[in-house]
Design a protein around this motif. Structure first.
Motif, PDB file in Angstrom:
ATOM      1  N   GLN A   8       0.824  -1.200   0.000  1.00  0.00           N
ATOM      2  CA  GLN A   8       0.000   0.000   0.000  1.00  0.00           C
ATOM      3  C   GLN A   8       0.863   1.257   0.000  1.00  0.00           C
ATOM      4  O   GLN A   8       1.997   1.244   0.481  1.00  0.00           O
ATOM      5  N   ASN A  67     -10.213   3.622   1.432  1.00  0.00           N
ATOM      6  CA  ASN A  67      -8.826   3.312   1.078  1.00  0.00           C
ATOM      7  C   ASN A  67      -7.931   3.330   2.313  1.00  0.00           C
ATOM      8  O   ASN A  67      -7.051   2.477   2.476  1.00  0.00           O
ATOM      9  N   LYS A  86      -8.450   0.121   4.196  1.00  0.00           N
ATOM     10  CA  LYS A  86      -7.767  -0.998   3.543  1.00  0.00           C
ATOM     11  C   LYS A  86      -6.266  -0.947   3.786  1.00  0.00           C
ATOM     12  O   LYS A  86      -5.621  -1.970   4.047  1.00  0.00           O
ATOM     13  N   HIS A  87      -5.690   0.251   3.709  1.00  0.00           N
ATOM     14  CA  HIS A  87      -4.245   0.374   3.821  1.00  0.00           C
ATOM     15  C   HIS A  87      -3.746   0.117   5.242  1.00  0.00           C
ATOM     16  O   HIS A  87      -2.560  -0.179   5.429  1.00  0.00           O
ATOM     17  N   ARG A  94      -5.301  -2.226   7.118  1.00  0.00           N
ATOM     18  CA  ARG A  94      -5.856  -3.557   7.403  1.00  0.00           C
ATOM     19  C   ARG A  94      -7.068  -3.470   8.330  1.00  0.00           C
ATOM     20  O   ARG A  94      -7.289  -4.334   9.176  1.00  0.00           O
ATOM     21  N   ASP A 153     -10.319  -2.600   6.978  1.00  0.00           N
ATOM     22  CA  ASP A 153     -11.514  -2.472   6.160  1.00  0.00           C
ATOM     23  C   ASP A 153     -12.615  -3.454   6.540  1.00  0.00           C
ATOM     24  O   ASP A 153     -13.756  -3.289   6.086  1.00  0.00           O
ATOM     25  N   GLN A 154     -12.310  -4.449   7.369  1.00  0.00           N
ATOM     26  CA  GLN A 154     -13.381  -5.302   7.878  1.00  0.00           C
ATOM     27  C   GLN A 154     -14.067  -4.680   9.090  1.00  0.00           C
ATOM     28  O   GLN A 154     -15.118  -5.155   9.518  1.00  0.00           O
TER      29      GLN A 154
END
Length: 549
Positions: free
Chosen positions: A335, A451, A454-455, A457, A459-460
């Protein structure tokens, strides 16, 4: 308010400049609320009310954010001109129009934009006491004698000020900087902490992140200036075991692995990070001879000869790197966080947004250092969009098509009397193939929210208003003088708004800002403590204080 204490991991809050009771007023209110099960009743709780919904974020407590312009940032959920968000405990239960919420409390969001909180993937919070000191500075003294050359970032911030920080200086800067961004709607941060002179310094940085009450990634980086006795990077094992044994808390850990510190340190820090299953972050930029070092990492021969880039890497800046290195970053799924304003101001190199677009990649956004520029996320989004569009638009104008396709204004249906330019009207050229499309406000909102999740970790857990995720939500006033009348939701957020529009901020279901003010915080007291810390840092560093450098 202290997450560790709440989770049964009691911490000593008396050993630094501030105790919890000095800056937080939540203890008594929380105790009263916990014993009164009927406090969280069904009642309107608009932002004009004096009191936020009680006990928000507690297990079983429900409230519904009613009637807002909901921007979910999840394509599967969609966006709504008018809809509701139902929250129970720390999680989002449902998103949609006219939700039935039973006996839930209500937040009236009419005329407001409801969206996920912003996520900052690179911020040096320990530098808060030094805000604006380096407003004219660049990274390294270039010997030009200009106002930008001296003072500079490397010589002053990292090598002069940072080494004299005490643990209590770390704490107040971390806390104040975090609260400031919380006020701005930034619900998650990656705190790039380069202030680990001792385990006490590390513990105070971590304690401040928990006490701030927002989601964070604690970036365990080096001791800036290499203060004698520092235990980086091996203290990562102790830190991980003591503070980050659970995955179900607001703060998690990232391993800092700067490659400019030398092959031995790179080898050790990256190896430790992977042993602990931590994401590994590093500044990658044009100076410090990083390009050849990074090429070796891309080839799998970095560190002492066997360290390579992987999907567990987060790289900040990525200016000036080779095509082969970029392709490797893309191929392994690493990322990249871009700090658009800082990179241009401090001579990191041009933000590599076009390079990322050419590879089909997208960045997250980074505020980087408040010693030079604001950590306000509306500024980050606008600069990101303006830089990319400026580059793209000039590429189009400079292309071979730039002097072609010149339509006659009469073809536009204009009367002849409106034509003031003789001859062919200079119309817009058609962009040639290969030039990226200009970013849209929707693109930039994506960079600033999902984003970022996600970057890091996350995003869950966060980054979008998705049922099942934790409720990190901001409510923005679209009726305000600088926004009304509302005509485009993403456009209003990115192009018009500022921190004054951030009316309500919610982290993991808990209301942290309400009616435009942070809750349970004595800001006047904190400000005095920060100013005292600043004075001590300047004195210890032997740098005169001068408000008009």
């Amino acid at each position: 308010m202290c997450k560790l204490c709440d989770e049964g991991k009691p911490q000593d809050h008396t050993g630094s400049q501030l105790g919890r009771r000095d800056f937080l007023k939540a203890s008594t209110a929380t105790a009263l609320g916990a014993g009164a099960l009927n406090l969280f009743t069904a009642r309107p709780a608009a932002a004009q009310d004096d009191d936020a919904p009680e006990d928000s974020g507690r297990r079983g407590r429900r409230y519904v954010i009613r009637g807002g312009h909901v921007t979910s940032m999840d394509p599967a959920v969609g966006d709504f001109v008018k809809a509701d968000v139902l929250v129970e405990g720390k999680k989002i239960l449902a998103v949609g129009p006219n939700l039935r919420a039973g006996g839930a409390g209500e937040i009236d969001a009419r005329g407001r934009i409801v969206m996920p909180g912003f996520i900052d993937t690179h911020h040096h919070q320990f530098e808060t006491a030094l805000r604006s000191f380096l407003a004219n500075g660049i990274l390294i003294n270039d010997q030009s004698g200009s106002a930008s050359a001296n003072p500079s970032y490397f010589e002053y911030i990292l090598l002069t000020f940072a080494p004299v920080y005490r643990p209590e200086d770390v704490y107040i800067s971390e806390l104040f900087g975090g609260l400031s961004q919380l006020d701005d709607g930034v619900t998650t941060v990656h705190d790039v902490s380069q202030i680990h002179h001792s385990p006490d310094h590390s513990d105070e940085a971590i304690r401040a992140l928990f006490d701030t009450g927002r989601r964070a990634a604690f970036g365990y980086f080096e001791s800036a200036g290499g203060v004698a006795g520092n235990q980086y990077p091996q203290d990562a094992f102790r830190i991980k075991k003591r503070f980050f044994s659970s995955n179900d808390q607001l703060v998690h850990m990232i391993m800092g692995g700067e490659v400019y510190l030398g092959n031995g340190t790179t080898d050790q820090s990256w190896t430790i990070g992977r042993q602990l299953d931590l994401q590994i972050a590093a500044h990658i930029l044009s100076p410090f001879g990083i390009r050849p070092t990074f090429d070796k990492l891309a080839a799998g021969t970095g560190g002492n000869g066997h360290i390579g880039i992987g999907p567990d890497n987060l790289f900040m800046h990525m200016t000036g790197m080779s095509d082969a290195a970029w392709q490797k970053v893309k191929n392994v799924g690493a990322q990249v966080s871009i700090g658009f304003p800082i990179e241009m101001n401090m001579r990191h190199g041009m933000p590599p947004i076009l390079r990322m677009q050419s590879l089909g990649m997208e960045p997250s956004l980074s505020t980087d250092v408040e010693v030079t520029m604001t950590a306000d996320f509306f500024t980050q989004m606008r600069v990101c969009m303006n830089v990319q569009r400026g580059l793209v638009n000039q590429m189009v104008l400079d292309s071979p098509n730039g002097n072609q396709n010149l339509p006659n204004p009469l073809d536009w249906g204009l009367p002849e009397s409106a034509v003031t330019v003789p001859g062919p009207f200079p119309g817009w050229p058609t962009p040639p193939a290969g030039i990226p499309a200009p970013l849209t406000t929707r693109d930039v909102l994506r960079f600033a929210t999902i984003n970022g999740a996600k970057h890091l970790r996350l995003d869950q857990k966060t980054g979008s208003l998705t049922p099942g995720k934790e409720a990190d939500i901001i409510i923005l006033d679209a009726t305000a003088l600088n926004v009304a009348p509302l005509n485009n939701v993403p456009g209003a957020v990115v192009s018009l708004m500022d921190r004054t529009n951030v009316e309500t901020v919610i982290v993991a279901g808990k209301v942290r800002k309400w009616k435009g003010k942070l809750l349970d915080v004595d800001l006047n007291h904190l400000r005095r403590q920060l100013e005292n810390s600043r004075d001590d840092i300047f004195a210890a560093a032997g740098v005169p204080q001068n408000l008009y450098l």
